[in-house]
Structures are given as structure tokens and as C-alpha cells.
Design a protein around this motif. Structure first.
Motif, PDB file in Angstrom:
ATOM      1  N   TYR A  66      -5.593  -5.129   9.235  1.00 50.95           N
ATOM      2  CA  TYR A  66      -4.965  -3.671   8.678  1.00 50.95           C
ATOM      3  C   TYR A  66      -6.309  -2.826   8.078  1.00 50.95           C
ATOM      4  O   TYR A  66      -6.050  -1.519   7.922  1.00 50.95           O
ATOM      5  CB  TYR A  66      -3.787  -4.310   8.624  1.00 50.95           C
ATOM      6  N   LEU A  67      -5.961  -3.745   6.708  1.00 49.93           N
ATOM      7  CA  LEU A  67      -6.731  -2.983   5.682  1.00 49.93           C
ATOM      8  C   LEU A  67      -7.962  -2.156   6.021  1.00 49.93           C
ATOM      9  O   LEU A  67      -8.508  -1.123   5.515  1.00 49.93           O
ATOM     10  CB  LEU A  67      -7.003  -3.912   4.628  1.00 49.93           C
ATOM     11  N   VAL A 114      -3.759  -8.834   8.202  1.00 49.86           N
ATOM     12  CA  VAL A 114      -3.663  -8.028   7.289  1.00 49.86           C
ATOM     13  C   VAL A 114      -5.037  -7.139   7.002  1.00 49.86           C
ATOM     14  O   VAL A 114      -5.411  -6.149   6.894  1.00 49.86           O
ATOM     15  CB  VAL A 114      -2.998  -8.355   6.272  1.00 49.86           C
ATOM     16  N   ASP A 115      -5.669  -7.920   6.216  1.00 53.49           N
ATOM     17  CA  ASP A 115      -7.157  -7.946   6.611  1.00 53.49           C
ATOM     18  C   ASP A 115      -7.116  -6.297   7.273  1.00 53.49           C
ATOM     19  O   ASP A 115      -8.661  -5.754   7.174  1.00 53.49           O
ATOM     20  CB  ASP A 115      -7.904  -8.678   5.946  1.00 53.49           C
ATOM     21  N   ASP A 137      -2.479 -13.491   6.298  1.00 50.62           N
ATOM     22  CA  ASP A 137      -3.416 -12.321   5.454  1.00 50.62           C
ATOM     23  C   ASP A 137      -4.691 -11.928   6.491  1.00 50.62           C
ATOM     24  O   ASP A 137      -5.832 -11.007   5.897  1.00 50.62           O
ATOM     25  CB  ASP A 137      -4.113 -12.804   4.234  1.00 50.62           C
ATOM     26  N   ASP A 149      -2.456  -2.090  13.803  1.00 48.33           N
ATOM     27  CA  ASP A 149      -1.120  -1.682  12.739  1.00 48.33           C
ATOM     28  C   ASP A 149      -0.077  -2.416  13.464  1.00 48.33           C
ATOM     29  O   ASP A 149       0.928  -2.437  12.843  1.00 48.33           O
ATOM     30  CB  ASP A 149      -1.394  -0.576  13.339  1.00 48.33           C
ATOM     31  N   ILE A 206       5.393  -3.581   1.040  1.00 50.22           N
ATOM     32  CA  ILE A 206       3.908  -3.519   0.789  1.00 50.22           C
ATOM     33  C   ILE A 206       2.641  -2.812   1.615  1.00 50.22           C
ATOM     34  O   ILE A 206       2.151  -1.546   1.260  1.00 50.22           O
ATOM     35  CB  ILE A 206       3.119  -4.818   0.337  1.00 50.22           C
ATOM     36  N   HIS A 207       2.830  -3.110   2.936  1.00 49.79           N
ATOM     37  CA  HIS A 207       1.988  -2.198   3.873  1.00 49.79           C
ATOM     38  C   HIS A 207       2.594  -0.630   4.701  1.00 49.79           C
ATOM     39  O   HIS A 207       2.878  -1.537   5.946  1.00 49.79           O
ATOM     40  CB  HIS A 207       0.833  -2.819   4.207  1.00 49.79           C
ATOM     41  N   GLU A 254      -8.086  -0.952   8.520  1.00 49.83           N
ATOM     42  CA  GLU A 254      -8.396  -0.165   9.709  1.00 49.83           C
ATOM     43  C   GLU A 254      -7.929   0.094  10.608  1.00 49.83           C
ATOM     44  O   GLU A 254      -8.097   1.051  11.983  1.00 49.83           O
ATOM     45  CB  GLU A 254      -8.380   1.937   8.736  1.00 49.83           C
ATOM     46  N   LEU A 258       2.231   0.099   8.598  1.00 47.87           N
ATOM     47  CA  LEU A 258       1.817  -2.136   9.898  1.00 47.87           C
ATOM     48  C   LEU A 258       2.876  -2.833  10.112  1.00 47.87           C
ATOM     49  O   LEU A 258       4.521  -2.822   9.751  1.00 47.87           O
ATOM     50  CB  LEU A 258       1.026  -2.832   8.220  1.00 47.87           C
ATOM     51  N   ILE A 293       6.272  -8.417   2.717  1.00 45.17           N
ATOM     52  CA  ILE A 293       4.561  -7.992   3.695  1.00 45.17           C
ATOM     53  C   ILE A 293       4.611  -6.152   3.621  1.00 45.17           C
ATOM     54  O   ILE A 293       3.450  -5.632   3.807  1.00 45.17           O
ATOM     55  CB  ILE A 293       3.846  -8.689   3.958  1.00 45.17           C
ATOM     56  N   SER A 294       6.036  -6.509   4.464  1.00 42.21           N
ATOM     57  CA  SER A 294       5.738  -5.210   5.068  1.00 42.21           C
ATOM     58  C   SER A 294       6.168  -3.748   4.444  1.00 42.21           C
ATOM     59  O   SER A 294       6.105  -2.445   4.516  1.00 42.21           O
ATOM     60  CB  SER A 294       7.175  -5.177   6.353  1.00 42.21           C
TER      61      SER A 294
END
Ligand code: 28F
Length: 183
Positions: free
Chosen positions: A26-27, A23-24, A20, A32, A172-173, A29, A176, A169-170
Motif C-alpha cells: 500500500y505504501l 501495508v508496504d 506489514d 489499496d 493510520i493509513h 501505492e 487503505l 492500522i486502518s
């Protein structure tokens, strides 16, 4: 109380917390790519992202490196509400201290500010200071951890559970890249 139990679900919850945080990034930006490696013993994992790297500078008030605070303070997130670093909206780093506290061993490696940095922990306590390892181009965060066998009923990760979660997860995003390897 932080991970919901000491069974197989609680065990994997540790990994979800670390992922997570990537992923944060990644969110925000800033990353990746996430790589998850299940080591052949099935008891330990390494997670990497190519984000900005957890800050290593000394926190002005707490007088410790930010990395150490994030990994040793439960709910460290609140301590950085906004003045020093903007947050992406996720819990950015909050779960790391829980994973650390419940791990027999955790090694954090950060690439940032032109160097590789490393700090080791045992059951949530530092066993080394943060160390500047060598000059390094590039940036990111890598966490190796081995959950504490005295806490979890059985420390054996399931590659199938991990694969499924990472696949979710992949989807959803988009954009990424998540790599899962076992070695
Ligand atoms: C393998 C697990 O944990 N990745 C992370 C970052 C990046 C920043 C950050 C994390 C600092 C003070 C909150 C960097 N530069 N992967 C990870 N990558 N945490 S965790 O900052 C945490 C903040 O409180 C980061 C600028 N802003 C944020």
C-alpha cells in the motif's frame, strides 16, 4: 529471537509481519485493499492484498524464483538491495521467511504476469516447486499459514486482538481498506 517469544504475543506477531508486507505494498501505492481471514479452527489465517504480487521470476544469481527466496531466506531483503526491485522503505517481504519457518504449513498464491502461481511449504521448507496454476487477470499476494504447534505454547488466534490491530492500522493509513472475516 525474531518474534519475541512463543506466547500469545509472539503468535500474533506472525500475523502482524504478514500484514506489514501488505501495508508496504500500500505504501508503495500498489495496493489499496487487504483481507484477513481467521479460519474457524482459530489456528490458521489467510491474508490477501491486491498489490503487484511477490515476483515469481528466477533470481539471476540465486537461480530460484524470487518468491521462494523471499519465503525461505532469513533477511532475504538484503539480497535484493536495489538492482532488481526498488523497495518502498519497509522491510518488504523480510518477515515472510520468519513466519514460514515457524509455520507447520504455508501456502503462497500470487496473481501476477497473467497467471496464478502457487507454492507450498512446511516448517519453512518448500514441499512443492512454484507452480503456474492457471491464467489469471489481476494481481496480488495471498498467504495462508498455520503456525507450528511444536513451537508456540498455544496456537489459538484471538479475533479481538486481530480486530484491534487491524483497526489501528486502518486509522493510520487513510485510503487503505482492510477487511477482517472469520470463517
Ligand atoms: C499477504 C502478504 O507479502 N505482499 C507483497 C509484494 C510486492 C513486491 C515485493 C511483496 C522483490 C525483491 C524485495 C512486486 N513487484 N502480502 C505480501 N507484495 N514483495 S510482498 O517485492 C519484494 C522485493 O526484493 C513487488 C515489484 N516490486 C515489488
Amino acid at each position: 529471537m525474531y518474534i519475541g517469544g512463543v506466547d500469545v504475543r509472539g503468535l500474533h506477531h506472525l500475523l502482524w509481519e504478514i500484514v506489514d508486507n501488505s501495508v508496504d505494498e500500500y505504501l508503495a501505492e500498489a495496493a489499496d485493499r487487504i483481507t484477513v481471514t481467521l479460519h474457524k479452527d482459530g489456528e490458521s489465517l489467510t491474508v490477501s492484498d491486491n498489490g503487484r504480487g511477490i515476483p515469481v521470476d528466477k533470481h539471476p544469481k540465486l537461480k530460484k524464483p524470487t518468491l521462494e527466496i523471499i519465503l525461505t531466506t532469513l533477511h532475504a531483503g538484503g539480497k535484493f538491495s536495489d538492482k532488481n526491485y526498488a523497495r518502498s522503505g519497509g522491510l518488504h517481504g523480510v518477515g515472510s521467511s520468519v513466519v514460514n519457518a515457524l509455520s507447520d504449513e504455508l501456502v503462497a498464491t500470487v496473481h501476477r504476469d497473467g497467471h496464478e502461481w502457487m507454492q507450498r511449504f512446511k516448517r519453512g521448507k518448500p514441499t512443492t516447486d512454484i507452480k503456474k496454476v492457471k491464467p489469471f487477470r489481476g494481481h496480488g499476494t495471498t498467504i495462508f499459514f498455520r503456525p507450528d504447534a511444536e513451537i508456540f505454547r498455544r496456537v489459538q488466534f484471538s479475533s479481538e486482538l486481530i480486530r484491534q490491530h487491524l483497526e489501528d492500522i486502518s486509522y493510520i493509513h487513510g485510503g487503505l481498506t482492510i477487511v477482517f472475516t472469520t470463517t
